[in-house]
Design a protein around this motif. Structure first.
Motif, PDB file in Angstrom:
ATOM      1  N   GLU A  26      -2.467  -3.698 -12.790  1.00 52.44           N
ATOM      2  CA  GLU A  26      -3.504  -3.536 -13.813  1.00 52.44           C
ATOM      3  C   GLU A  26      -4.416  -4.760 -13.873  1.00 52.44           C
ATOM      4  O   GLU A  26      -5.628  -4.636 -14.053  1.00 52.44           O
ATOM      5  N   HIS A  27      -3.810  -5.939 -13.709  1.00 53.55           N
ATOM      6  CA  HIS A  27      -4.585  -7.178 -13.804  1.00 53.55           C
ATOM      7  C   HIS A  27      -4.994  -7.721 -12.430  1.00 53.55           C
ATOM      8  O   HIS A  27      -5.584  -8.803 -12.339  1.00 53.55           O
ATOM      9  N   LYS A  28      -4.650  -6.987 -11.388  1.00 55.41           N
ATOM     10  CA  LYS A  28      -5.029  -7.340 -10.019  1.00 55.41           C
ATOM     11  C   LYS A  28      -4.575  -8.757  -9.657  1.00 55.41           C
ATOM     12  O   LYS A  28      -5.349  -9.591  -9.187  1.00 55.41           O
ATOM     13  N   ILE A  29      -3.282  -9.004  -9.881  1.00 54.31           N
ATOM     14  CA  ILE A  29      -2.715 -10.326  -9.606  1.00 54.31           C
ATOM     15  C   ILE A  29      -1.426 -10.197  -8.810  1.00 54.31           C
ATOM     16  O   ILE A  29      -0.822  -9.128  -8.727  1.00 54.31           O
ATOM     17  N   LEU A  30      -0.990 -11.305  -8.229  1.00 53.17           N
ATOM     18  CA  LEU A  30       0.316 -11.459  -7.592  1.00 53.17           C
ATOM     19  C   LEU A  30       0.630 -10.345  -6.587  1.00 53.17           C
ATOM     20  O   LEU A  30       1.690  -9.725  -6.629  1.00 53.17           O
ATOM     21  N   ALA A  31      -0.288 -10.142  -5.672  1.00 57.83           N
ATOM     22  CA  ALA A  31      -0.079  -9.105  -4.656  1.00 57.83           C
ATOM     23  C   ALA A  31       1.175  -9.369  -3.832  1.00 57.83           C
ATOM     24  O   ALA A  31       1.884  -8.420  -3.450  1.00 57.83           O
ATOM     25  N   SER A  32       1.472 -10.631  -3.564  1.00 52.92           N
ATOM     26  CA  SER A  32       2.668 -10.959  -2.779  1.00 52.92           C
ATOM     27  C   SER A  32       3.936 -10.545  -3.522  1.00 52.92           C
ATOM     28  O   SER A  32       4.875 -10.013  -2.922  1.00 52.92           O
ATOM     29  N   GLU A  33       3.968 -10.768  -4.829  1.00 54.57           N
ATOM     30  CA  GLU A  33       5.135 -10.359  -5.608  1.00 54.57           C
ATOM     31  C   GLU A  33       5.234  -8.835  -5.677  1.00 54.57           C
ATOM     32  O   GLU A  33       6.339  -8.288  -5.715  1.00 54.57           O
ATOM     33  N   ASN A  34       4.103  -8.160  -5.706  1.00 51.77           N
ATOM     34  CA  ASN A  34       4.125  -6.693  -5.737  1.00 51.77           C
ATOM     35  C   ASN A  34       4.799  -6.134  -4.488  1.00 51.77           C
ATOM     36  O   ASN A  34       5.526  -5.143  -4.545  1.00 51.77           O
ATOM     37  N   THR A  35       4.559  -6.779  -3.366  1.00 48.78           N
ATOM     38  CA  THR A  35       5.209  -6.361  -2.118  1.00 48.78           C
ATOM     39  C   THR A  35       6.719  -6.493  -2.239  1.00 48.78           C
ATOM     40  O   THR A  35       7.473  -5.593  -1.827  1.00 48.78           O
ATOM     41  N   ILE A  36       7.182  -7.597  -2.810  1.00 46.95           N
ATOM     42  CA  ILE A  36       8.620  -7.813  -2.984  1.00 46.95           C
ATOM     43  C   ILE A  36       9.195  -6.774  -3.934  1.00 46.95           C
ATOM     44  O   ILE A  36      10.270  -6.212  -3.682  1.00 46.95           O
ATOM     45  N   THR A  37       8.491  -6.498  -5.023  1.00 50.85           N
ATOM     46  CA  THR A  37       8.957  -5.507  -5.997  1.00 50.85           C
ATOM     47  C   THR A  37       9.139  -4.150  -5.338  1.00 50.85           C
ATOM     48  O   THR A  37      10.155  -3.466  -5.549  1.00 50.85           O
ATOM     49  N   ASN A  38       8.179  -3.729  -4.554  1.00 49.90           N
ATOM     50  CA  ASN A  38       8.281  -2.435  -3.877  1.00 49.90           C
ATOM     51  C   ASN A  38       9.470  -2.402  -2.919  1.00 49.90           C
ATOM     52  O   ASN A  38      10.139  -1.368  -2.787  1.00 49.90           O
ATOM     53  N   ARG A  39       9.738  -3.515  -2.268  1.00 57.09           N
ATOM     54  CA  ARG A  39      10.905  -3.561  -1.371  1.00 57.09           C
ATOM     55  C   ARG A  39      12.197  -3.352  -2.161  1.00 57.09           C
ATOM     56  O   ARG A  39      13.093  -2.602  -1.741  1.00 57.09           O
ATOM     57  N   LEU A  40      12.307  -4.023  -3.293  1.00 54.99           N
ATOM     58  CA  LEU A  40      13.523  -3.901  -4.099  1.00 54.99           C
ATOM     59  C   LEU A  40      13.697  -2.472  -4.614  1.00 54.99           C
ATOM     60  O   LEU A  40      14.821  -1.950  -4.648  1.00 54.99           O
ATOM     61  N   LEU A  41      12.610  -1.845  -5.012  1.00 55.49           N
ATOM     62  CA  LEU A  41      12.691  -0.472  -5.503  1.00 55.49           C
ATOM     63  C   LEU A  41      13.038   0.501  -4.375  1.00 55.49           C
ATOM     64  O   LEU A  41      13.811   1.443  -4.566  1.00 55.49           O
ATOM     65  N   MET A  42      12.490   0.267  -3.205  1.00 58.54           N
ATOM     66  CA  MET A  42      12.751   1.161  -2.077  1.00 58.54           C
ATOM     67  C   MET A  42      14.184   1.019  -1.563  1.00 58.54           C
ATOM     68  O   MET A  42      14.766   1.986  -1.061  1.00 58.54           O
ATOM     69  N   ARG A  43      14.766  -0.158  -1.687  1.00 57.73           N
ATOM     70  CA  ARG A  43      16.120  -0.387  -1.178  1.00 57.73           C
ATOM     71  C   ARG A  43      17.130  -0.450  -2.320  1.00 57.73           C
ATOM     72  O   ARG A  43      18.142  -1.154  -2.267  1.00 57.73           O
ATOM     73  N   SER A  44      16.852   0.322  -3.326  1.00 58.14           N
ATOM     74  CA  SER A  44      17.659   0.309  -4.548  1.00 58.14           C
ATOM     75  C   SER A  44      19.136   0.584  -4.297  1.00 58.14           C
ATOM     76  O   SER A  44      20.013  -0.028  -4.925  1.00 58.14           O
TER      77      SER A  44
END
Length: 273
Positions: A26-44
């Motif tokens: 929403e705030h268009k920030i921390l794209a690198s952290e967003n990548t990590i978050t998606n990895r954690l969700l995908m490998r739940s």
């Protein structure tokens, strides 16, 4: 944020991760952290045991869980091996820049001294910058804050004390060079220090930075993680593998974390002895 129907800590952790992701997008920030978050969700599925241990250690304390997950996201985003290699390049570049400053400052100081001799012992002169006062005036002619406030007092001070009370331009330049030549490069925060402690960039840098981040966010430093909080080597390895997108068939393994922690304890004992 849509909450998960799973009331376990795993569900709570994933809700926190989705919340972090939603806010960042929403705030268009921390794209690198967003990548990590998606990895954690995908490998739940791989993280079930780690989340279960978080439940044992932190219960359903949402502040502590959020803090822990943020340490993982930021460490993986900014202290992965690739970023650590960049950090080492930055440190090496700073070393090179200091060497160049030292060399150029020495040459410039010598030239300034020679120009002063020529001004004083020949029939020629040049330029309007000849001492600390004139150099400051020239450097601040477009500096609004200087012109508005200290300029008058600055001029009065130089008028009150003549040139013998002030360093020459060559002395100032030489001092800059000597400082560059003798200065020790150091990390300005615990995470940078931990993340670049090794002789070369590796996954160990990430873990050192992550350990430091966990400590920095403990109650000892007014954070939300219990003092002395520690997950098992296995859980730390699994979380790291998912965050760094390591091959599931080549896991980091608990033994790797155990060795890292042992070396850290030995290093600490060495500092204390």
């Amino acid at each position: 944020m849509k909450r998960s129907a799973d009331n376990s800590v795993r569900g709570q952790c994933e809700d926190i991760l989705r919340g972090e992701l939603s806010y960042n997008l929403e705030h268009k920030i921390l794209a690198s952290e967003n990548t990590i978050t998606n990895r954690l969700l995908m490998r739940s599925q791989e993280l079930q045991r780690a989340y279960a241990e978080l439940e044992d250690k932190l219960g359903n304390d949402s502040r502590a869980l959020t803090t822990f997950l943020r340490t993982l996201l930021s460490s993986a985003a900014f202290w992965c091996p690739e970023k650590n290699a960049e950090a080492r390049k930055d440190r090496k570049r700073l070393e090179d820049v200091n060497e160049e400053i030292a060399s150029l400052a020495s040459r410039l100081a010598n030239l300034l001294d020679e120009r002063s001799v020529l001004h004083n012992h020949t029939g020629f002169s040049c330029g309007e910058v000849y001492d600390l006062c004139s150099a400051t005036e020239a450097a601040t002619k477009d500096h609004h804050m200087f012109q508005s406030y200290p300029r008058t007092e600055f001029r009065q001070l130089f008028a009150q004390y003549d040139g013998k009370y002030w360093p020459s331009l060559s002395q100032v330049v030489r001092a800059v060079g000597q400082d560059a030549a003798s200065t020790e490069i150091y990390a300005t925060d615990p995470l940078t220090e931990a993340g670049t402690a090794g002789p070369r960039a590796s996954q160990a840098d990430f873990f050192r930075a992550w350990f430091a981040s966990i400590e920095e966010n403990s109650m000892r430093y007014s954070g939300f993680l219990p003092q002395g909080f520690r997950l098992s080597d296995e859980s730390m390895a699994t979380l790291a593998d998912c965050a760094l997108d390591n091959d599931p068939d080549k896991p980091t393994g608990a033994e790797y974390i155990k060795r890292l922690r042992q070396r850290a304890r030995e290093a600490q004992k060495g500092l204390e002895s």
